[in-house]
Design an enzyme around this catalytic site. Structure first.
Site, short mmCIF file in Angstrom:
data_model
loop_
_atom_site.label_atom_id
_atom_site.label_comp_id
_atom_site.label_asym_id
_atom_site.label_seq_id
_atom_site.Cartn_x
_atom_site.Cartn_y
_atom_site.Cartn_z
N HIS A 171 41.09 44.94 39.18
CA HIS A 171 41.27 43.51 38.90
C HIS A 171 41.42 42.68 40.18
CE1 HIS A 171 41.77 45.00 34.87
NE2 HIS A 171 42.82 45.72 35.27
N ARG A 172 40.82 43.18 41.28
CA ARG A 172 40.87 42.49 42.58
C ARG A 172 42.30 42.34 43.11
NH1 ARG A 172 36.38 41.23 44.59
NH2 ARG A 172 37.23 39.66 46.00
N LEU A 173 43.19 43.22 42.68
CA LEU A 173 44.57 43.23 43.18
C LEU A 173 44.66 44.21 44.35
CD1 LEU A 173 46.39 43.24 39.72
CD2 LEU A 173 45.82 41.28 41.16
#
Length: 193
Positions: A171-173
């Site tokens: 999640h692009r974390l």
């Protein structure tokens, strides 16, 4: 978890050597000329360590060498797609010694050695045949003898003052771990993704 950037680099580099199908030592080298105009290209890492910095070799009459003569700062980027990792390195650049350049040059394949003599790297070339003819001239010139390092060819050392380790997360974390040189020590921190 490693607490110094070179130990962590070694661990990630070992992983890349096991997983990357081609050239795990490939790195983007970004330079800028005296006017600040940037340029980037791929080169190969040929040595690294806490005392060595990050070493690559090239024609010292190339565009990258001219940039480094005008502005002795560079950035490196390793991107290992199979691992979903990258490492950014920023620092000052100095030429490696002639002895170190000679030692590395002696390990290169003969055709690579001859190519270093034949190439006028980064200069205009009228036709591929011209380069191939220059290569044939070098084959004849050094026939039956060792190929010495050309005087215009050698290494550069990037001495880092900033290293960032980027790890892809769902999640692009992403995870971004940074090390900044503080005298003889490294200060560690993290950045938002």
């Amino acid at each position: 978890m490693a607490d110094d950037p070179f130990t962590l680099f070694d661990s990630w580099f070992t992983d890349a050597q096991a997983s990357e199908p081609n050239d795990p030592n490939a790195m983007a080298l970004a330079t800028a000329d005296a006017k600040g105009r940037p340029s980037v290209r791929m080169v190969l890492l040929k040595g690294h360590g806490p005392d060595d910095g990050f070493v690559f070799y090239t024609n010292r009459e190339s565009a990258k060498a001219h940039d480094l003569a005008e502005n002795a700062q560079a950035s490196l980027l390793f991107h290992w797609k199979s691992l979903r990792r990258q490492i950014r390195i920023e620092g000052s650049v100095t030429p490696v010694s002639d002895a170190e350049s000679d030692a590395y040059f002696a390990t290169r394949g003969r055709d690579s050695q001859l190519g270093a003599w034949a190439s006028e790297q980064s200069r205009p070339l009228d036709a591929r045949e011209t380069f191939e003819a220059r290569f044939a001239e070098m084959q004849a010139r050094f026939d039956g003898q060792d190929v010495p390092r050309p005087p215009h060819w050698g290494g550069y050392r990037v001495t880092p003052d900033h290293i960032e380790f980027w790890q892809d997360r769902a999640h692009r974390l992403h995870e971004r771990r940074v090390f900044d040189r503080d005298g003889d020590h490294w200060r560690e921190g993290m950045l938002y993704p």
